[in-house]
Design a protein around this motif. Structure first.
Motif: not given
Length: 522
Positions: A46, A60, A63, A80, A104
């Protein structure tokens, strides 16, 4: 006719509103015969993948924004690397097993990621680091500060004046643990055990309380968060090597407990060892990474000679199937702990493409390391095999991460994805065509392996056969064209099913250009 058009229009509108998945993408996935975990999984770091908020660190939400890209590539699951809070960039030293690292995003961000992935028929596997915690974990800090803490038994201790002292609650002496893995505690006569280094103290699986805590952690991520599986880091090191049977039994126990939360739980373990050591883990870890195959493929493409690659792969698979007939062979080229495949072949694009072709046509459930499909490069130390993904040319790349300065995967050495998408000969389009080939083929997804010896140097030949399809796969690993007359037992292969260069089949003779693949069907 107009009614049919209206239905398609409404379907397209619905899919656009709920997740942005196109009718074309849905049709493509519906036509796939592969079904995960037999499908392709994509490993993501990530931190380096996609940055949604401009702080330079992947997250996140970034992603989530790239799930359409992964679906279009042909991926059916993502793994992940650790997303829990941690003091390190790699996050393999966890400080909170129930949280998301602040850089993240939030737990809500992650639940949204899972929801959007599932809309696209993409499963979500997360790295679960259960061998050790961080030395900054509240459990360890409290255990360190107070010998009477209830968390003391969560870790492994010995007294400096008694190196043979028994581990708490353990029947085997502390001498089972190599002395180089013991770490001093300032101001104390005790040492603690950390297999990897002092910042990662090992958890004590002889403690019933610790085991129950770990079950709670696992069930939380399955039941309350909704992940589909775990990649289990350092699965071989729960107990020392002398207690291998305890390791095997622990994972059987863990699997049974996780099935209470998710009957379809997927566990894939990291056991980096020869097949005879790996095999017994399959009863508790139904999927294990096949390190041997990655090394063998790299050797074959570098030497331009398949040698015994295929025969050995079949032998190892049969050995594993005898232990667990339902095992999942998690194959890959390289991962986040190894030099990238493009660097392992010294930047030779032809050899990198051949490595991908072998991986995606041999049996197994392949894993791709992020950026592998665009030819990213990298050599140890570890940060340099985990460099930022190149989405577009630098001036236009708003989502590229900048947390580190790359040395190997730069705009000068790796054409970014946006450029490669427009080039039919790019390694990206090579990967995409192979994923589509595999996803739509019964034989390549589920078929058995039959090694063939056609006495032609540089040629890797094998059959993949299922009840519904039989394929003959021919890879020319060499720099020279190959022409081979098929023997009588292969004369039934009369149709070109796939080719990535101008291969020809004429009256039983196959002509295969240098560094290329042709697949024939009966």
């Amino acid at each position: 006719m107009e009614k049919r058009k209206l239905i398609h229009l409404l379907l397209a509108l619905t899919l656009t509103i709920f997740g942005g998945v196109s009718v074309k993408d849905v049709k493509a996935q519906q036509s796939n015969v592969s079904k995960w975990p037999k499908g392709v999984t994509y490993e993501i770091f990530i931190q380096s993948f996609a940055d949604s908020n401009g702080d330079g660190i992947g997250d996140i939400k970034g992603a989530t924004a790239k799930l359409d890209y992964l679906q279009n590539l042909g991926v059916e699951a993502v793994w992940l690397m650790p997303i829990n809070p941690s003091p390190s960039y790699h996050k393999y030293d966890v400080t909170d097993y129930y949280g998301i690292h602040l850089d993240y995003g939030t737990m809500d961000d992650f639940k949204q990621f899972i929801s959007e992935a599932h809309k696209r028929n993409i499963k979500v596997v997360i790295d679960m680091v259960l061998n050790h915690s961080s030395s900054e974990h509240p459990w360890f800090k409290e255990a360190l500060a107070d010998e009477n803490s209830p968390y003391r038994e969560y870790y492994v201790w010995t007294h400096k004046n008694d190196p043979q002292a028994q581990r708490e609650g353990k029947t085997t002496g502390a001498d089972s643990y190599n002395t180089q893995h013991w770490h001093k505690v300032d101001g104390s006569d005790y040492l603690y055990y950390g297999y990897f280094y002092g910042g990662m103290p090992d958890l004590n699986y002889d403690s019933p309380k610790l085991r129950e805590e770990v079950f709670k952690i696992g069930q939380f991520w399955f039941s309350e968060v909704g992940v589909d599986g775990f990649r289990l880091d350092a699965a071989r090191h729960i107990y020392p090597d002398e207690r291998a049977t305890d390791n095997h039994n622990w994972w059987i126990y863990f699997l049974s407990e996780m099935k209470k939360a998710n009957k379809d739980v997927y566990l894939v373990g990291e056991v980096w060892a020869p097949a005879e050591i790996v095999g017994p883990y399959l009863k508790g870890l139904p999927a294990l990474f096949n390190f041997d195959m990655g090394f063998a493929i790299t050797k074959a493409v570098n030497e331009e000679d398949a040698g015994d690659l295929v025969a050995n792969h079949k032998k190892i698979r049969e050995y594993y199937q005898n232990i667990n007939p339902d095992y999942v062979d998690a194959t890959f080229l390289t991962n986040h702990d190894q030099n990238r495949i493009m660097s392992e072949v010294n930047g030779d694009m032809n050899k990198a493409k051949m490595a991908a072709a072998l991986l995606l046509t041999l049996p197994g459930s392949p894993y791709l390391y992020y950026g592998e499909e665009i030819g990213m490069r990298g050599k140890k130390p570890d940060e340099l095999i985990r460099e930022p993904f190149l989405w577009d040319v630098k001036a236009k790349d708003k989502i590229r991460t900048t947390w580190m300065q790359p040395r190997y995967s730069t705009d000068e050495s790796v054409p970014p994805l946006a450029v490669q998408m427009k080039d039919k000969n790019s390694i990206y389009n090579h990967y995409k065509s192979l994923l589509q080939l595999r996803n739509k083929s019964q034989a390549l997804t589920y078929g058995e392996l039959v090694p063939l010896e056609l006495n032609t140097k540089g040629l890797s030949a094998f059959e993949r056969a299922s009840e519904k399809q039989s394929l003959l796969v021919l890879h020319n690993l060499s720099k020279d064209p190959i022409s081979v007359k098929l023997p009588q037992q292969l004369s039934g292969y009369k149709k070109v099913y796939f080719k990535n260069k101008a291969a020809k089949l004429n009256k039983g003779t196959v002509s295969i250009p240098a560094y290329s693949t042709v697949v024939l069907e009966k």
